[in-house]
Design a protein around this motif. Structure first.
Motif, short mmCIF file in Angstrom:
data_model
loop_
_atom_site.label_atom_id
_atom_site.label_comp_id
_atom_site.label_asym_id
_atom_site.label_seq_id
_atom_site.Cartn_x
_atom_site.Cartn_y
_atom_site.Cartn_z
N MET A 181 0.83 -1.20 0.00
CA MET A 181 0.00 0.00 0.00
C MET A 181 0.87 1.25 0.00
N PHE A 182 1.95 1.23 0.76
CA PHE A 182 2.87 2.38 0.78
C PHE A 182 3.46 2.62 -0.60
N LEU A 183 3.88 1.56 -1.30
CA LEU A 183 4.48 1.71 -2.63
C LEU A 183 3.46 2.17 -3.66
N GLN A 184 2.19 1.80 -3.48
CA GLN A 184 1.16 2.29 -4.38
C GLN A 184 0.93 3.78 -4.18
N LEU A 185 1.03 4.23 -2.93
CA LEU A 185 0.80 5.63 -2.61
C LEU A 185 2.03 6.49 -2.87
N GLN A 186 3.21 5.87 -2.79
CA GLN A 186 4.47 6.58 -2.99
C GLN A 186 5.29 5.84 -4.07
N PRO A 187 4.84 5.88 -5.32
CA PRO A 187 5.50 5.10 -6.38
C PRO A 187 6.93 5.53 -6.68
N THR A 188 7.30 6.74 -6.25
CA THR A 188 8.67 7.21 -6.54
C THR A 188 9.66 6.82 -5.45
N TRP A 189 9.19 6.10 -4.43
CA TRP A 189 10.11 5.72 -3.34
C TRP A 189 11.21 4.83 -3.88
N ARG A 190 12.42 5.14 -3.54
CA ARG A 190 13.57 4.32 -3.88
C ARG A 190 14.49 4.30 -2.66
N GLY A 191 14.91 3.13 -2.30
CA GLY A 191 15.79 3.02 -1.16
C GLY A 191 16.17 1.58 -0.92
N PRO A 192 17.05 1.33 0.04
CA PRO A 192 17.43 -0.04 0.37
C PRO A 192 16.21 -0.82 0.87
N ARG A 193 16.20 -2.13 0.63
CA ARG A 193 15.09 -2.96 1.06
C ARG A 193 14.85 -2.87 2.56
N ARG A 194 15.93 -2.76 3.34
CA ARG A 194 15.79 -2.72 4.79
C ARG A 194 15.06 -1.47 5.26
N ASP A 195 15.01 -0.42 4.42
CA ASP A 195 14.36 0.83 4.81
C ASP A 195 12.88 0.88 4.44
N LEU A 196 12.40 -0.08 3.66
CA LEU A 196 11.03 0.00 3.16
C LEU A 196 10.02 -0.01 4.30
N LEU A 197 10.11 -0.97 5.21
CA LEU A 197 9.12 -1.05 6.29
C LEU A 197 9.22 0.13 7.24
N PRO A 198 10.43 0.54 7.70
CA PRO A 198 10.50 1.73 8.55
C PRO A 198 9.94 2.98 7.88
N ASP A 199 10.24 3.15 6.58
CA ASP A 199 9.73 4.32 5.86
C ASP A 199 8.21 4.26 5.73
N ALA A 200 7.69 3.06 5.50
CA ALA A 200 6.23 2.91 5.42
C ALA A 200 5.59 3.24 6.76
N ASN A 201 6.17 2.74 7.85
CA ASN A 201 5.62 3.02 9.18
C ASN A 201 5.63 4.52 9.48
N SER A 202 6.73 5.19 9.10
CA SER A 202 6.82 6.63 9.33
C SER A 202 5.78 7.39 8.53
N TRP A 203 5.59 6.97 7.28
CA TRP A 203 4.63 7.67 6.42
C TRP A 203 3.21 7.50 6.96
N PHE A 204 2.84 6.30 7.37
CA PHE A 204 1.49 6.07 7.89
C PHE A 204 1.30 6.75 9.24
N ALA A 205 2.37 6.87 10.04
CA ALA A 205 2.27 7.60 11.31
C ALA A 205 1.95 9.06 11.04
N GLY A 206 2.60 9.63 10.01
CA GLY A 206 2.30 11.01 9.64
C GLY A 206 0.88 11.17 9.14
N ALA A 207 0.42 10.22 8.35
CA ALA A 207 -0.96 10.27 7.86
C ALA A 207 -1.95 10.16 9.01
N ARG A 208 -1.61 9.37 10.02
CA ARG A 208 -2.50 9.22 11.19
C ARG A 208 -2.63 10.53 11.96
#
Length: 493
Positions: free
Chosen positions: A267-294
């Motif tokens: 869902m994060f990648l669908q909402l942020q299709p331009t995201w590029r980063g190491p695989r290990r950062d995907l989940l932390p970045d997704a959590n941060s983005w959804f925390a901001g949305a909350r």
């Protein structure tokens, strides 16, 4: 624009088969070729040998007629037809215009296509027209694919690189070229991978290749949670994700909570299709983005926000019962606040009343509501594991040893870090599946059990699968479905 005499600026990669099939109207086609060659006849010395085809035999060095092998003559003849009639457009009786280009062609060859056969049958205004303008209703059709498809009518086949399969399939479908459609399907089967599976799936769905659609869906069920590919997640549409997550055949690694985590990344990648980063950062970045949305939505569960509503159908396929049963997982669900409380309350209530009366359980129930869990055997060596959150109130152990998979019920109170049931017998319906995948994600070994009922006493074990005589390739993915059966109830088809 002037006529191009069927010539295009790119290099063609098609080639004729060794055993070309005779097109419909072959005799008429041969007569057309003979007429074309006679019209533009030059001296034998000046005329290119490729245009002589099947009309003359070559003379050997000693003046004798050298008889060429049949296959070579047939192939040379097709190449002659392709060069003379298609590329040069000699003797053309119809001009095809499309995508800003023109081809001078012949109705006798075009009528091998169901599309053109219907057009020239007398029922349409194009039947007696010398110039036909084609409208391209499909954006997947491009000029190169149309050129190659039309050329295949003159030479019998075309070489299709995997990157060109979708445009060729779209063109072949419009022109009703069954052999070319079949060829595209065979290429799809041989080249499915994380880079092609989604485009192949969408094309197969659009053009009615149900066997290819099923193959791509199975590939996704095997690989979506084992590949960990961000690019693949980007390409999976909402409808496709919904179908995959709903299936009991999904290879889940490790438990249902991991399905939720994968959906959150998707869902994060669908909402942020331009995201590029190491695989290990995907989940932390997704959590941060959804925390901001909350914070922006003042605590509204994300799936109830305007942005989140589109993803509801996919998240509704989660089997929440097997997530909230594990306290750490339940805490993450609560902290993320993606899922509305109105979804979770009925699940908690259902758990409280479960097993209070006789319930009949059917295979359809099993497929829709069973717990999905899995793991990986990296090598052929003894291994024992449990799935965290396994909530049937008994310590269930899976063992691999001597090429056998064994289920065991442990009655040691301290063997598991939670309370267990010491009832003398518990019943669970299950199905076990194994698969080995090659580097492209295609199954090279697959084996599964039927739906079965497991009834184990304390410390009892059961051999579930024997691989002693199987040609197994490691690593192996192991996935299992479980469904608790009430003490008073039946499991049936």
């Amino acid at each position: 624009m002037g006529a191009l005499n069927s010539r295009m600026p790119w290099n063609r990669v098609g080639h004729a088969p060794d055993e070309p099939g005779a097109p419909e109207g072959e005799e008429e086609a041969e007569e057309a070729e003979e007429a074309v060659i006679e019209e533009g006849e030059e001296s034998e010395e000046a005329r290119p040998s490729t245009s002589q085809g099947r009309h003359k035999r070559k003379t050997g060095p000693e003046g004798q007629l050298a008889k060429a092998p049949h296959r070579k003559r047939a192939k040379d003849s097709l190449e002659s037809i392709y060069e003379t009639l298609f590329l040069r457009g000699e003797g053309s009786d119809v001009q095809i215009r499309a995508l800003g280009e023109e081809w001078n062609l012949h109705k006798v060859y075009l009528c091998q296509s169901g599309y053109f056969a219907s057009m020239f049958s007398g029922a349409w205004c194009e039947t007696f027209m010398n110039t036909v303008e084609l409208q391209m209703p499909d954006e997947n059709i491009d000029c190169e694919a149309l050129h190659e498809a039309l050329g295949s009518l003159y030479r019998g086949s075309v070489l299709i690189p995997p990157g060109r399969v979708v445009p060729m399939l779209a063109t072949a479908s419009m022109l009703q070229l069954d052999n070319l459609i079949q060829q595209c399907g065979e290429i799809m089967k041989e080249t499915v991978s994380d880079q092609t599976v989604c485009s192949y799936y969408y094309s197969a769905e659009s053009y009615g290749l149900q066997n290819i659609r099923a193959m791509c869906l199975q590939w996704l069920l095997d690989n979506l949670m084992t590949q960990h590919s961000e690019e693949l997640l980007r390409e999976v549409s909402l409808d496709l994700m919904k179908e995959v997550i709903a299936s009991s055949d999904l290879f889940v690694m490790e438990v249902e909570m991991d399905v939720y985590t994968m959906l959150k990344k998707w869902m994060f990648l669908q909402l942020q299709p331009t995201w590029r980063g190491p695989r290990r950062d995907l989940l932390p970045d997704a959590n941060s983005w959804f925390a901001g949305a909350r914070q922006e939505s003042e605590g509204t569960p994300f799936l109830e926000t305007e942005q989140g509503r589109a993803f509801v159908p996919a998240f509704q396929q989660l089997r929440l019962d097997y997530i909230i049963c594990d306290l750490p997982s339940a805490r993450i669900i609560d902290q993320d606040a993606l899922i509305p409380a109105t979804w979770l309350t009925p699940v908690y209530k259902e758990r409280e009343t479960r097993g209070r009366g006789p319930v009949d359980v059917y295979v359809s129930d099993f497929q829709r509501t069973s717990m999905r869990c899995g793991g990986q055997l990296l090598r052929d060596e003894q291994c024992t594991w449990r799935w965290a959150g396994f909530n049937f109130s008994w310590d269930f152990v899976v063992c691999y040893a001597n090429r056998r998979i064994i289920f065991k019920r442990s009655a040691l109170i301290n063997s598991c870090g939670r309370r267990i049931s010491l009832l003398w017998q518990r019943k669970v319906a299950f199905r076990l599946r194994l698969a080995s995948l090659d580097r492209a994600g295609r199954a090279i070994f697959r084996k599964e059990t039927e739906y079965q009922v497991l009834s184990l006493r304390k410390d009892e074990e059961l051999e579930v699968m024997n691989l002693e005589y199987e040609d197994v390739v490691f690593p192996i993915y192991v996935t299992c479905n479980f469904l608790y059966l009430p003490r008073k109830g039946r499991f049936s088809e």
